[in-house]
Design an enzyme around this catalytic site. Structure first.
Site, mmCIF file in Angstrom:
data_model
loop_
_atom_site.group_PDB
_atom_site.id
_atom_site.type_symbol
_atom_site.label_atom_id
_atom_site.label_comp_id
_atom_site.label_asym_id
_atom_site.label_seq_id
_atom_site.Cartn_x
_atom_site.Cartn_y
_atom_site.Cartn_z
ATOM 1 N N PHE A 297 29.572 31.161 20.827
ATOM 2 C CA PHE A 297 30.793 31.435 21.566
ATOM 3 C C PHE A 297 30.437 32.410 22.676
ATOM 4 O O PHE A 297 29.454 33.150 22.562
ATOM 5 C CB PHE A 297 31.856 32.064 20.656
ATOM 6 C CG PHE A 297 32.776 31.060 20.023
ATOM 7 C CD1 PHE A 297 32.311 30.189 19.056
ATOM 8 C CD2 PHE A 297 34.107 30.977 20.393
ATOM 9 C CE1 PHE A 297 33.151 29.264 18.460
ATOM 10 C CE2 PHE A 297 34.969 30.059 19.818
ATOM 11 C CZ PHE A 297 34.485 29.200 18.854
ATOM 12 N N ASP B 114 27.350 44.658 19.927
ATOM 13 C CA ASP B 114 26.000 44.658 20.506
ATOM 14 C C ASP B 114 25.256 45.955 20.214
ATOM 15 O O ASP B 114 24.041 46.009 20.285
ATOM 16 C CB ASP B 114 26.089 44.467 22.030
ATOM 17 C CG ASP B 114 26.468 43.031 22.372
ATOM 18 O OD1 ASP B 114 25.956 42.114 21.711
ATOM 19 O OD2 ASP B 114 27.287 42.832 23.288
ATOM 20 N N ASN C 90 35.854 45.736 17.427
ATOM 21 C CA ASN C 90 36.581 45.032 18.490
ATOM 22 C C ASN C 90 37.810 44.363 17.885
ATOM 23 O O ASN C 90 38.062 44.489 16.688
ATOM 24 C CB ASN C 90 35.667 44.017 19.187
ATOM 25 C CG ASN C 90 35.110 43.015 18.194
ATOM 26 O OD1 ASN C 90 35.849 42.259 17.571
ATOM 27 N ND2 ASN C 90 33.786 43.041 18.004
HETATM 28 O O1 PMT Z 1 38.608 36.318 15.925
HETATM 29 P P1 PMT Z 1 39.715 35.952 16.884
HETATM 30 O O2 PMT Z 1 40.763 37.031 17.006
HETATM 31 O O3 PMT Z 1 40.319 34.603 16.551
HETATM 32 O O4 PMT Z 1 39.097 35.827 18.342
HETATM 33 C C1 PMT Z 1 38.195 34.810 18.655
HETATM 34 C C2 PMT Z 1 37.006 35.329 19.502
HETATM 35 C C3 PMT Z 1 37.511 35.829 20.839
HETATM 36 C C4 PMT Z 1 36.288 36.458 18.764
HETATM 37 C C5 PMT Z 1 36.050 34.104 19.648
HETATM 38 O O5 PMT Z 1 36.725 33.074 20.315
HETATM 39 C C6 PMT Z 1 34.798 34.498 20.435
HETATM 40 O O6 PMT Z 1 34.758 34.464 21.649
HETATM 41 N N1 PMT Z 1 33.724 34.872 19.698
HETATM 42 C C7 PMT Z 1 32.473 35.391 20.275
HETATM 43 C C8 PMT Z 1 32.636 36.828 20.649
HETATM 44 C C9 PMT Z 1 31.346 37.424 21.204
HETATM 45 O O7 PMT Z 1 30.742 38.219 20.565
HETATM 46 O O8 PMT Z 1 30.972 36.889 22.341
HETATM 47 P P2 PMT Z 1 29.636 37.376 23.169
HETATM 48 O O9 PMT Z 1 29.724 36.652 24.475
HETATM 49 O O10 PMT Z 1 29.541 38.836 23.197
HETATM 50 O O11 PMT Z 1 28.448 36.821 22.299
HETATM 51 C C10 PMT Z 1 27.897 35.531 22.515
HETATM 52 C C11 PMT Z 1 27.474 34.908 21.216
HETATM 53 O O12 PMT Z 1 26.398 35.655 20.656
HETATM 54 C C12 PMT Z 1 28.554 34.809 20.156
HETATM 55 O O13 PMT Z 1 28.428 33.542 19.520
HETATM 56 C C13 PMT Z 1 28.220 35.941 19.193
HETATM 57 O O14 PMT Z 1 28.591 35.605 17.846
HETATM 58 C C14 PMT Z 1 26.700 36.028 19.332
HETATM 59 N N2 PMT Z 1 26.153 37.369 19.128
HETATM 60 C C15 PMT Z 1 26.480 38.390 19.964
HETATM 61 C C16 PMT Z 1 25.896 39.626 19.788
HETATM 62 C C17 PMT Z 1 24.969 39.801 18.741
HETATM 63 N N3 PMT Z 1 24.402 40.974 18.551
HETATM 64 N N4 PMT Z 1 24.668 38.795 17.926
HETATM 65 C C18 PMT Z 1 25.238 37.587 18.097
HETATM 66 O O15 PMT Z 1 24.958 36.636 17.349
#
Ligand code: PMT
Length: 412
Positions: free
Chosen positions: A330, A286, A217
């Site tokens: 996040f 994911d 991504n």
């Molecule tokens: O890196 P930059 O260019 O500065 O951009 C910042 C960002 C957009 C990446 C950051 O602000 C952000 O939103 N990070 C989280 C991205 C994400 O994966 O969001 P999500 O809604 O899909 O996941 C929710 C949370 O679960 C996140 O804290 C993620 O780290 C965590 N996760 C998700 C999937 C997974 N398999 N394991 C996880 O731990």
């Protein structure tokens, strides 16, 4: 000069005690501080802005919608540059707005945008003071670490006797002085995270398709790296677990480089037990290809990829979390940001979730700025667009203001 150069944003809301507010301006200035005054419409029925302008030697904010005023004294700028926000006198009305996030004038809007310590000096009739609605609003503010300066008891302007008279201006100024003295004298203020271990994850993951291709991504790592750096500046012992980025590893921060979600999972799990605060800014894929082709896949008309789920690292951290761990996730969303953030907060048992709308210009992936909602069990803070460094600072201020974090790090 105890308030030496501190910028105090004084919000004056409309009650008879407004006549005492100019004395607060004088007291803050005598103590060496600067004051910017924001008045509500009703406050102006009691005292003219000119009085405050003369005493503070600064323009007075009275309207959110005056172009001229907003350019000289914008509510966001004022909020961001304040070292403390003091609302005195604070009516039942402004207290209710502060408790419930209503932002319909300069003062209430600046309050929402202000992450500096806030103080409230209520002033009202004693029946209003005793009213359960007012008391429960004060409880909400206290839970958010807003300092309530108790009103005095005595004869009130309405002729009755009871509690509700605004504390004396000299006492209000001394509360501010004591607060800043305490903060400045304490090493904990400069380095409130000294001896605290914080884990931050940043950047994308890469999931191999074959020897040359991968799924990933647009995460640049900037948000996570900014968080790691601010934690270091606050004295923390930081461990950064980073996916592949173009950023240089930050100085004085232990950095573990990983590529895939499974590698990130392993690195996080190996170290998470040592961390009191964990912040997961990484954009973890994911899905992955279960068995990537070790060769370069040959060209064909179509290519079907079968994906399997990656472990949800954050969810696993939430499951394992003990009461001495503060867990921040996040949420990268493209619609219903608050709703999905609240869902993730609950599902993954988080203490805080930082939600960004990745479709917004200048926010989310691969830009230098971000615009986020901080969502926790106390509610939602909507931060304006700012640099990722400033967002990181606001996130840490928010975490540091929570009772749970303060108890974990022993900061009272
Ligand atoms: O890196 P930059 O260019 O500065 O951009 C910042 C960002 C957009 C990446 C950051 O602000 C952000 O939103 N990070 C989280 C991205 C994400 O994966 O969001 P999500 O809604 O899909 O996941 C929710 C949370 O679960 C996140 O804290 C993620 O780290 C965590 N996760 C998700 C999937 C997974 N398999 N394991 C996880 O731990």
């Amino acid at each position: 000069m105890k308030l030496n150069k501190k910028n105090i944003l004084l919000g004056v809301s409309g009650g008879i005690a407004c006549y005492k507010a100019p004395e607060i301006v004088r007291g803050v200035r005598e103590s060496g501080g600067n004051v910017t005054v924001a008045m509500t419409q009703s406050a102006m029925e009691f005292v003219k802005p000119l009085v405050f302008q003369a005493l503070s030697e600064r323009p007075v904010a009275t309207s959110l919608f005056s172009l001229e005023e907003e350019s000289r004294i914008g509510h966001i700028k004022v909020a961001e540059t304040a070292d403390a926000l003091l609302v005195a006198p604070a009516t039942a009305n402004i207290i209710a707005k502060m408790a419930h996030g209503i932002a319909d004038d300069f003062l209430s809007t600046a309050f929402l945008a202000c992450s500096a310590p806030a103080f409230v000096a209520p002033a009202m009739n004693h029946h209003m003071w005793d009213n359960p609605a007012l008391q429960s609003n004060l409880e909400i503010l206290k839970k958010r670490n807003i300092h309530i300066i108790q009103p005095d008891s005595g004869y009130l302007a309405c002729g009755s006797y009871g509690t509700g008279r605004m504390a004396e201006p000299s006492h209000i100024v001394s509360v501010l002085e004591d607060f800043f003295n305490l903060m400045e004298n304490s090493d904990q203020k400069a380095k409130p995270l000294k001896n605290v271990r914080i884990m931050v994850t940043a950047g994308p993951t890469r999931e191999r398709i074959d020897a040359v291709r991968y799924l990933s991504n647009d995460s640049s790592g900037k948000m996570g790296y900014a968080l790691a750096e601010i934690c270091r500046q606050l004295g923390a012992d930081v461990i950064l677990i980073s996916g592949p980025t173009a950023l240089s590893p930050p100085a004085e921060i232990e950095t573990i480089h990983v590529k895939t979600a499974q590698e990130m999972y392993a690195a996080v799990m190996a170290k998470s037990g040592q961390a009191q605060i964990i912040i997961k800014a990484a954009a973890v894929s994911d899905f992955r290809i279960e068995t990537p082709n070790p060769q370069k896949t040959k060209k064909s008309k179509t290519l079907t990829l079968e994906l399997v789920k990656n472990p949800d690292i954050l969810k696993e951290l939430g499951r394992k979390k003990d009461k001495n761990q503060f867990l921040v996730g996040f949420a990268a969303e493209s619609e219903d940001v608050r709703h999905y953030a609240e869902q993730k907060l609950k599902d993954k048992d988080l203490d805080l979730i930082v939600a960004n709308n990745i479709l917004q210009k200048d926010a989310g992936f691969d830009v230098d700025t971000n615009r986020v909602l901080l969502v926790d069990n106390n509610g939602v803070v909507d931060l304006p667009l700012m640099s990722k460094e400033a967002v990181a600072r606001k996130i840490m201020d928010h975490i540091l203001a929570t009772d749970k974090c303060r108890s974990i790090i022993g900061f009272n």
